[in-house]
Design a protein around this motif. Structure first.
Motif, PDB file in Angstrom:
ATOM      1  N   UNK A  19       0.837  -1.208   0.000  1.00  0.00           N
ATOM      2  CA  UNK A  19       0.000   0.000   0.000  1.00  0.00           C
ATOM      3  C   UNK A  19       0.868   1.253   0.000  1.00  0.00           C
ATOM      4  N   UNK A  20       1.917   1.254   0.854  1.00  0.00           N
ATOM      5  CA  UNK A  20       2.809   2.409   0.922  1.00  0.00           C
ATOM      6  C   UNK A  20       3.520   2.624  -0.406  1.00  0.00           C
ATOM      7  N   UNK A  21       3.904   1.533  -1.056  1.00  0.00           N
ATOM      8  CA  UNK A  21       4.618   1.639  -2.325  1.00  0.00           C
ATOM      9  C   UNK A  21       3.696   2.178  -3.427  1.00  0.00           C
ATOM     10  N   UNK A  25       4.332   5.628  -5.540  1.00  0.00           N
ATOM     11  CA  UNK A  25       4.451   5.645  -6.996  1.00  0.00           C
ATOM     12  C   UNK A  25       3.558   6.731  -7.588  1.00  0.00           C
ATOM     13  N   UNK A  26       2.336   6.870  -7.054  1.00  0.00           N
ATOM     14  CA  UNK A  26       1.440   7.929  -7.521  1.00  0.00           C
ATOM     15  C   UNK A  26       2.060   9.305  -7.247  1.00  0.00           C
ATOM     16  N   UNK A  27       2.578   9.497  -6.049  1.00  0.00           N
ATOM     17  CA  UNK A  27       3.216  10.779  -5.706  1.00  0.00           C
ATOM     18  C   UNK A  27       4.463  11.011  -6.555  1.00  0.00           C
ATOM     19  N   UNK A  28       5.165   9.915  -6.883  1.00  0.00           N
ATOM     20  CA  UNK A  28       6.367  10.026  -7.709  1.00  0.00           C
ATOM     21  C   UNK A  28       6.011  10.516  -9.107  1.00  0.00           C
ATOM     22  N   UNK A  53      12.215   3.733   0.584  1.00  0.00           N
ATOM     23  CA  UNK A  53      12.025   3.189   1.922  1.00  0.00           C
ATOM     24  C   UNK A  53      11.057   2.006   1.897  1.00  0.00           C
ATOM     25  N   UNK A  54       9.905   2.186   1.227  1.00  0.00           N
ATOM     26  CA  UNK A  54       8.937   1.094   1.145  1.00  0.00           C
ATOM     27  C   UNK A  54       9.474  -0.100   0.398  1.00  0.00           C
TER      28      UNK A  54
END
Length: 263
Positions: A19-21, A25-28, A53-54
């Motif tokens: 979920x964190x990853x 990815x969306x924020x990236x 980190x994730x």
């Protein structure tokens, strides 16, 4: 009686890392578009830190499962099959962008001036920085193949050297890609050419970063004597992924930089 038989597979524990990853990815992607549009770099760098980190945490849990003996021959076969299916899905992912690129370049519309590259776009010289990038990534493909062969033969020293060279070349490629973006005279908002160029090369850059992290984890495990000539599944699938990244870049260089930038 069937309930008493030992199951060769295991159920993984609940994990927050997928979920964190996905969020990172969306924020990236949003931060990348914001950066190349001439705005702040803060969101992109913050998302990159969250992504790395994730990813490290997720790979750490997978390594723990391997060290605890959960990666039986059945599980290893499933992991190999999963990586093959993942790479196939990535092929179709990039195929959609190449389809869009050729659809726009072979029959350019009047809104881009009826020519390709569109009117007002000065494409990059394919024989300058992009050619150097190609040589660097192909060199990393050679060194990672050396590592794979050395690992198969049980030569840990050569495998370590080959893996270190591959990681350094991967990081150097990422640095050159950033320098290339800084030299570009167009942005992602400059017609369909700018949009396709930055989306295709940007997603490939994310895959290079992901592959570099996977190889880096493999290097740590190799140095800690967690691999042998018979069991090096984590390193093997990482090498497969790196070869996929190499092939995609060759297609990008030939189609986007060389052919697509000069027709």
């Amino acid at each position: 009686m069937l309930s008493n038989m030992r199951n060769p597979f295991h159920l993984v524990d609940m994990s927050p890392w997928p979920f964190l990853l996905s969020i990172s990815v969306v924020c990236l992607a949003v931060g990348f578009v914001d950066w190349i549009s001439g705005n702040s770099l803060v969101l992109f760098l913050s998302a990159m830190v969250l992504f790395l980190m994730g990813l490290f945490q997720w790979l750490r849990d997978v390594v723990r499962e391997s060290n605890q003996g959960w990666h039986t021959s059945y599980v290893a076969g499933s992991i190999r099959l999963g990586m093959i299916l993942f790479i196939i899905s990535e092929i179709f992912f990039f195929f959609s962008f190449f389809f869009a690129f050729f659809s726009c370049s072979l029959v350019p519309g009047i809104e881009v001036g009826g020519v390709w590259p569109p009117v007002g776009i000065v494409s990059l010289n394919p024989f300058s920085l992009p050619l150097l990038n190609t040589a660097v990534l192909l060199g990393s493909g050679v060194s990672v193949t050396w590592c794979h062969h050395a690992m198969f033969c049980g030569n840990r020293m050569d495998a370590t050297f080959g893996l270190i060279i591959s990681i350094l070349l991967g990081c150097y490629f990422t640095f050159l890609q950033v320098c290339e973006y800084m030299e570009c005279s167009f942005t992602i908002a400059d017609s369909v050419y700018g949009s396709l160029f930055y989306v295709m090369t940007g997603f490939h850059g994310v895959h290079v970063i992901l592959g570099s992290v996977m190889l880096l984890v493999g290097l740590f495990r190799l140095v800690n004597h967690e691999f042998s000539s018979e069991r090096y599944l984590g390193l093997e699938v990482s090498i497969w992924y790196w070869h996929f990244v190499d092939v995609v870049w060759i297609c990008l260089y030939l189609c986007v930089y060389w052919w697509g930038g000069s027709i």
